[in-house]
Design an enzyme around this catalytic site. Structure first.
Site, short mmCIF file in Angstrom:
data_model
loop_
_atom_site.label_atom_id
_atom_site.label_comp_id
_atom_site.label_asym_id
_atom_site.label_seq_id
_atom_site.Cartn_x
_atom_site.Cartn_y
_atom_site.Cartn_z
CD GLU A 291 -2.58 1.53 0.03
OE1 GLU A 291 -2.33 2.57 -0.61
OE2 GLU A 291 -3.45 0.70 -0.34
CB THR B 94 -11.13 5.21 -2.65
OG1 THR B 94 -9.99 5.37 -3.49
CG2 THR B 94 -12.13 6.32 -2.94
CB CYS B 95 -14.26 2.59 0.76
SG CYS B 95 -15.78 2.38 1.72
CG HIS C 49 -47.54 -2.88 13.30
ND1 HIS C 49 -47.67 -2.08 12.18
CD2 HIS C 49 -48.31 -2.31 14.28
CE1 HIS C 49 -48.48 -1.07 12.46
NE2 HIS C 49 -48.88 -1.20 13.73
#
Length: 409
Positions: free
Chosen positions: A33, A40-41, A396
Site C-alpha cells: 500500500e 478510497t472508501c 409492526h
C-alpha cells in the site's frame, strides 16, 4: 528475492479483506500500500461522505470525519498486524507474473481500486474552483454556491448534503435522468423531491467551458476509472480493456496466477463487491479450484441522499429491453405507520417478480430504503416468491412492512 504465499496490491476493502481471510487460512501474505490503508472508501469515499450525511452542519461533519476516519484506519492497521501478514508501505511494481518489487509468490491479487475520472473540459485541471470528491471533503469553508457536474451516486449524495448545509446547489447532467443504475421512475421521483428542497438540476446539458459556470466551487463527479498506472502490467502481458479495466474471467483471474478484484476489474464498483470478490478469490487459491460465489450476481447498492435510495436486480426498463416477463408491485412510505410516526413519508418501492412470483429485484427511495433492499437481496438469494414473502411475519410498526405490503398488493 523473498518468497511468500500470496501478494496483494492495495489495502482497500478488497485488499485488506483478502489479506485477513488468507492469513486466517494459514497463508503467508505480503500486502503493498503506497498510501493510507483502507483505500478510497475509508479515507476519501464512502465513510467520510457518510459522516457528512449524518451530520447537521458543515462544521460538525468535518469534526466527525476527523474522528471517524482515523479510528477506522486504526482498525484496518490492526487487521494487517496479523503475524501472517507483512504490510509493505510502498508502491508496487510488477517485475514478472509472480514477482512484485522484492517479493515473489505463486498467486497475486491486484486490488488497486479507482480514481477520479476527469472529463476533457476546458479548465478542468486549471480552474482553482474545480475539485473532485476528495477536494470537496477537504474544504475548510462551506461554499455559498456549489455546482456539481454529474448526477451519479457521488454527485447526488453531495448535492443532498451540501443543500442541507445551506449551499446553493446546481447539478449539471448530460443524461436525461439522474442515477442511471436506479429504476428511472424511482430516480425521477427522487430528483423531483430534491428539486422541491431547493436543488437546481440541469438535465441533458453538456458542459463545454467551466468559465461559463457561476459558482464558488465546482465538483467534478463524472465517475471513476481503474487505478493501474505504474503497475507495469506489460510484464504480465495484460492488455487493458477500452474502459481501462483489467480483463478477468468469471473467477476474477487475469491469467497465470494473477487475479484482479474490486474497482480495477470494473465489474461492480462497490466496496462490498470488492470484499465479496476477495473472499471468492482466496477460497480458490486455498482450495486450488473454482470457488466463485453463486450469490455475487445479486449485488445490492445504496445511494445516501436524503431520503436515501437503493436497488438490487434489474430496472423495469432493463426488464423490458430484455423481453423478460415480469410483474411490478408498488408500495409507498406514506401508507406506512412507522414512516408517518418518523415524519418520513416521502418514498416508493417497486418490487419485480416473474409471473410465477419469484423475486427478480427491487428499487426504492425513502428513509432506510437500503435496509429494505438488503432484505430483498437475501430473499433473492433464497429464490423466495411473492406469496412466500407475503406470508412472512414482519414486526409492526416498522418500515420493513413496506416490502411486505408490496408483496401483498
Amino acid at each position: 528475492m523473498e518468497k511468500t504465499d500470496l501478494i496483494i496490491i492495495g489495502a482497500g476493502p478488497g485488499g485488506y479483506r483478502a489479506a485477513e481471510y488468507a492469513a486466517k487460512q494459514g497463508l503467508k501474505v505480503v500486502i503493498f500500500e503506497g498510501s493510507e490503508v483502507g483505500g478510497t472508501c475509508l479515507n476519501v469515499g464512502c465513510i467520510p461522505t457518510k459522516t457528512y450525511v449524518h451530520s447537521a452542519t458543515f462544521a460538525e461533519a468535518r469534526e466527525r470525519m476527523s474522528q471517524v476516519v482515523p479510528q477506522l484506519r486504526s482498525g484496518v492497521e490492526g487487521i494487517l498486524s496479523h503475524p501472517n501478514i507483512t504490510l509493505v508501505r510502498e508502491k508496487a511494481v510488477f517485475v514478472d507474473a509472480h514477482t512484485v518489487n522484492d517479493y515473489t509468490a505463486p498467486n497475486i491479487i491486484i486490488a488497486t481500486g479507482s480514481e477520479t475520472k476527469w472529463l476533457p473540459i476546458e479548465g478542468a485541471r486549471t480552474d482553482p474552483r474545480v475539485v473532485d470528491s476528495t477536494g470537496l471533503l477537504n474544504l475548510e469553508t462551506l461554499p455559498k454556491r456549489l455546482t456539481i457536474i454529474g448526477a451519479g451516486v457521488i454527485g447526488m449524495e453531495f448535492a443532498s448534503v451540501f443543500n442541507r448545509f445551506g449551499s446553493e446547489v446546481t447539478v449539471i447532467e448530460y443524461l436525461k435522468e439522474c442515477l442511471p443504475a436506479l429504476d428511472s421512475d424511482i430516480a425521477k421521483r427522487l430528483r423531483k423531491y430534491l428539486e422541491k428542497r431547493g436543488i437546481t438540476f440541469k438535465m441533458k446539458t453538456a458542459v463545454q467551458n467551466l468559465a461559463d459556470i457561476d459558482a464558488d466551487v465546482i465538483l467534478m463527479a463524472t465517475g471513476r476509472k481503474p487505478r493501474t498506472e505504474g503497475l507495469n502490467l506489460d510484464a504480465l502481458g495484460i492488455t487493458l480493456t477500452p474502459q481501462g479495466t483489467i480483463p478477468v474471467d468469471a473467477n476474477y483471474l487475469a491469467g497465470n496466477g494473477v487475479y484482479a478484484i474490486g474497482d480495477v476489474n470494473g465489474k461492480q464498483m462497490l466496496a462490498h463487491a470488492a470484499e465479496a470478490q476477495a473472499i471468492s478469490v482466496v477460497k480458490q487459491i486455498v482450495n486450488c479450484k473454482s470457488s466463485n460465489c453463486k450469490f455475487l450476481d445479486i449485488m445490492p447498492a445504496a445511494i445516501f441522499t436524503e431520503p436515501e435510495a437503493a436497488c438490487v436486480g434489474p430496472t423495469e426498463d432493463q426488464l423490458k429491453e430484455k423481453n423478460i416477463p415480469y410483474v411490478c408491485k408498488k408500495s409507498f412510505w406514506r401508507a406506512n405507520g412507522k414512516a408517518l410516526a418518523m415524519n418520513e413519508t416521502e418514498g416508493m418501492l417497486k418490487l419485480f417478480a416473474t409471473p410465477a412470483g419469484e423475486i427478480l429485484g427491487a428499487h426504492a427511495y425513502g428513509a432506510h430504503s437500503a435496509d429494505i433492499i438488503q432484505e430483498v437481496s437475501v430473499l433473492m438469494c433464497k429464490h423466495t416468491t411473492l406469496s412466500e414473502l407475503a406470508d412472512m411475519v414482519h414486526i409492526h410498526p416498522t418500515l420493513s412492512e413496506i416490502l411486505k405490503s408490496a408483496a401483498e398488493n
